[in-house]
Scaffold this motif. Structure first.
Motif, PDB file in Angstrom:
ATOM      1  N   GLN A   1       1.180  -2.953  15.777  1.00 43.66           N
ATOM      2  CA  GLN A   1       0.764  -3.156  14.397  1.00 43.66           C
ATOM      3  C   GLN A   1       0.572  -1.829  13.664  1.00 43.66           C
ATOM      4  OE1 GLN A   1      -1.696  -6.812  13.561  1.00 43.66           O
ATOM      5  NE2 GLN A   1      -2.531  -6.250  15.555  1.00 43.66           N
ATOM      6  N   VAL A   2       0.915  -1.857  12.398  1.00 38.51           N
ATOM      7  CA  VAL A   2       0.819  -0.687  11.534  1.00 38.51           C
ATOM      8  C   VAL A   2      -0.015  -1.065  10.322  1.00 38.51           C
ATOM      9  CG1 VAL A   2       2.127   0.947  10.112  1.00 38.51           C
ATOM     10  CG2 VAL A   2       3.079   0.151  12.279  1.00 38.51           C
TER      11      VAL A   2
ATOM     12  N   GLN B 163       4.540   2.429   2.278  1.00 35.77           N
ATOM     13  CA  GLN B 163       5.107   3.701   1.831  1.00 35.77           C
ATOM     14  C   GLN B 163       6.523   3.907   2.362  1.00 35.77           C
ATOM     15  OE1 GLN B 163       2.362   7.074   2.368  1.00 35.77           O
ATOM     16  NE2 GLN B 163       0.718   5.574   2.709  1.00 35.77           N
ATOM     17  N   ILE B 164       6.919   3.041   3.297  1.00 35.50           N
ATOM     18  CA  ILE B 164       8.261   3.141   3.870  1.00 35.50           C
ATOM     19  C   ILE B 164       9.282   2.643   2.854  1.00 35.50           C
ATOM     20  CG2 ILE B 164       9.767   2.335   5.731  1.00 35.50           C
ATOM     21  CD1 ILE B 164       7.212   2.028   7.439  1.00 35.50           C
TER      22      ILE B 164
ATOM     23  N   LYS C 161      18.634   6.373  -5.349  1.00 34.27           N
ATOM     24  CA  LYS C 161      17.953   5.127  -5.667  1.00 34.27           C
ATOM     25  C   LYS C 161      17.144   4.680  -4.443  1.00 34.27           C
ATOM     26  CE  LYS C 161      18.618   0.447  -7.392  1.00 34.27           C
ATOM     27  NZ  LYS C 161      19.572  -0.581  -7.876  1.00 34.27           N
ATOM     28  N   ILE C 162      15.979   4.128  -4.698  1.00 31.25           N
ATOM     29  CA  ILE C 162      15.126   3.716  -3.579  1.00 31.25           C
ATOM     30  C   ILE C 162      14.816   2.227  -3.639  1.00 31.25           C
ATOM     31  CG2 ILE C 162      14.084   6.013  -3.344  1.00 31.25           C
ATOM     32  CD1 ILE C 162      11.611   4.898  -4.754  1.00 31.25           C
ATOM     33  N   TRP C 163      14.551   1.673  -2.454  1.00 31.06           N
ATOM     34  CA  TRP C 163      14.101   0.293  -2.308  1.00 31.06           C
ATOM     35  C   TRP C 163      12.846   0.332  -1.432  1.00 31.06           C
ATOM     36  CZ3 TRP C 163      19.031   1.783  -2.726  1.00 31.06           C
ATOM     37  CH2 TRP C 163      19.904   1.046  -3.551  1.00 31.06           C
ATOM     38  N   LYS C 164      11.760  -0.213  -1.920  1.00 34.12           N
ATOM     39  CA  LYS C 164      10.499  -0.172  -1.168  1.00 34.12           C
ATOM     40  C   LYS C 164      10.373  -1.375  -0.232  1.00 34.12           C
ATOM     41  CE  LYS C 164       7.722   2.606  -4.333  1.00 34.12           C
ATOM     42  NZ  LYS C 164       6.446   2.679  -5.092  1.00 34.12           N
TER      43      LYS C 164
ATOM     44  N   PRO D 206       6.586   7.668   6.049  1.00 34.39           N
ATOM     45  CA  PRO D 206       5.530   8.650   5.749  1.00 34.39           C
ATOM     46  C   PRO D 206       5.224   9.466   6.993  1.00 34.39           C
ATOM     47  CG  PRO D 206       4.599   6.472   6.008  1.00 34.39           C
ATOM     48  CD  PRO D 206       6.076   6.289   6.013  1.00 34.39           C
ATOM     49  N   SER D 207       4.835  10.715   6.825  1.00 32.00           N
ATOM     50  CA  SER D 207       4.549  11.566   7.971  1.00 32.00           C
ATOM     51  C   SER D 207       3.265  11.092   8.676  1.00 32.00           C
ATOM     52  CB  SER D 207       4.381  13.026   7.529  1.00 32.00           C
ATOM     53  OG  SER D 207       3.291  13.134   6.634  1.00 32.00           O
ATOM     54  N   GLY D 208       3.242  11.253   9.983  1.00 30.58           N
ATOM     55  CA  GLY D 208       2.029  10.936  10.747  1.00 30.58           C
ATOM     56  C   GLY D 208       1.747   9.454  10.895  1.00 30.58           C
TER      57      GLY D 208
END
Length: 341
Positions: A270-271, A278-279, A287-290, A333-335
């Protein structure tokens, strides 16, 4: 010849004389004896009638020394029972001793064994969270165990351990107490003040994917001092290393994704949802897709796939349609960490 004849007559006369009733008037059956769990009824059987069945004044044939009380009754002239209102918990020792002047209905005294003992044994595990057989326990798993008696905690620390694949030595345990215990039990909807519920954790981290056995070993004792005489083992397996897996609809494994179908990410643990959101995926043109939380669990199996609590998730979806003949990058996202950090 006459002497031999007289001897034979004497032999048959002796053989024909019945044995004294006292030689037969014994308790031929008593149960339970030894160590037995979940005792609700005690039974005794006699070789000959002991009471005039139907007399409402029939007395119990035993002096009973037991911390929990029941009710005695004659089932018939030769069979007696003692019934408890509920199954006896662990840690109970009961003694049944034939009363000193116990006689059969004919007035013959009881012979043979007159004292009988049984114990419900030391504490054992009635239920566990996580349940036995789980193959995705955490590397620092805390096990919530519900026992059948209030335990002596020092005996638990001395006798209970983990057997871990790849580790030769026994792995000792610690008992979780205080605020941490209260918070965990509250989150899992357990009664915080139940002394039969204990929380244990291994003293070292489990290797990923290792087979693990929780050994509730002989020697653990109840608070009343009754000791268990056999091991109880619960088997588990540690979850896979934390990773993310990408998937999309394809015609075949090495083909590109169908542009009209969604893409998805699945995590092996689980996250936190605020991190997962944020991924995104990013095309070569920028172009981005969330990502969105996957709420339909129809194609998702395993605990945590859509937890429903709005805090954690294992599966994310990226909705299309997407441009054809385009390359994308999944941006994390980092971390990023799982629920265990």
């Amino acid at each position: 010849m006459l002497r031999r004849f007289l001897t034979l007559i004497l032999f048959y006369l002796i053989a024909a004389i019945p044995l004294p009733a006292s030689a037969q008037s014994i308790i031929e059956g008593f149960s339970p004896q030894g160590t037995v769990k979940n005792v609700r009824q005690v039974k005794a059987r006699f070789t000959e009638p002991m009471v005039a069945f139907g007399d409402p004044r029939l007395a119990d044939p035993f002096d009973i020394n037991c911390p929990l009380k029941g009710q005695g009754r004659w089932i018939d002239a030769r069979n007696w029972s003692y019934d408890f209102p509920h199954d006896l918990p662990a840690g109970v020792v009961c003694e049944f001793k034939a009363i000193s002047d116990l006689k059969s209905l004919k007035g013959v005294r009881i012979t043979g064994q007159k004292t009988f003992l049984f114990s419900t044994g030391g504490p054992s595990v009635k239920s566990a969270n996580p349940w036995e057989g789980r193959d995705d326990i955490d590397e620092r798993q805390i096990c919530v165990l519900t026992l059948d008696a209030v335990p002596d905690e020092s005996s638990i620390l001395k006798n209970v351990y983990f057997s871990v694949e790849g580790i030769k030595e026994r792995v000792g345990i610690t008992l979780i107490s205080g605020k941490e215990r209260s918070e965990i039990l509250k989150a899992l909807h357990y009664k915080e003040k139940d002394e039969k519920t204990i929380l244990i954790q291994a003293k070292q981290t489990f290797p990923a994917e290792a087979a693990v056995k929780l050994v509730w070993a002989a020697g653990t004792a109840t608070k009343s001092g009754v000791v268990s005489d056999a091991d109880q083992t619960l088997s588990y397996r540690v979850r896979s290393p934390f990773k993310a897996e990408f998937s999309c609809g394809r015609e075949k494994a090495d083909a590109g994704c169908f542009p009209v179908l969604p893409m998805s990410l699945y995590f092996t643990a689980q996250v936190a949802e605020n991190t997962a959101h944020q991924i995104l995926i990013k095309s070569a043109s920028g172009k981005i897709w969330k990502a969105k939380r996957k709420t339909d669990d129809a194609d998702c199996s395993g605990e945590g796939c859509g937890t429903g609590d709005g805090k954690y998730t294992r599966r994310l979806v990226l909705e299309g349609p997407f441009p054809e003949k385009t390359s994308f990058h999944v941006v994390m996202p980092s971390g990023i960490t799982d629920d265990a950090g």
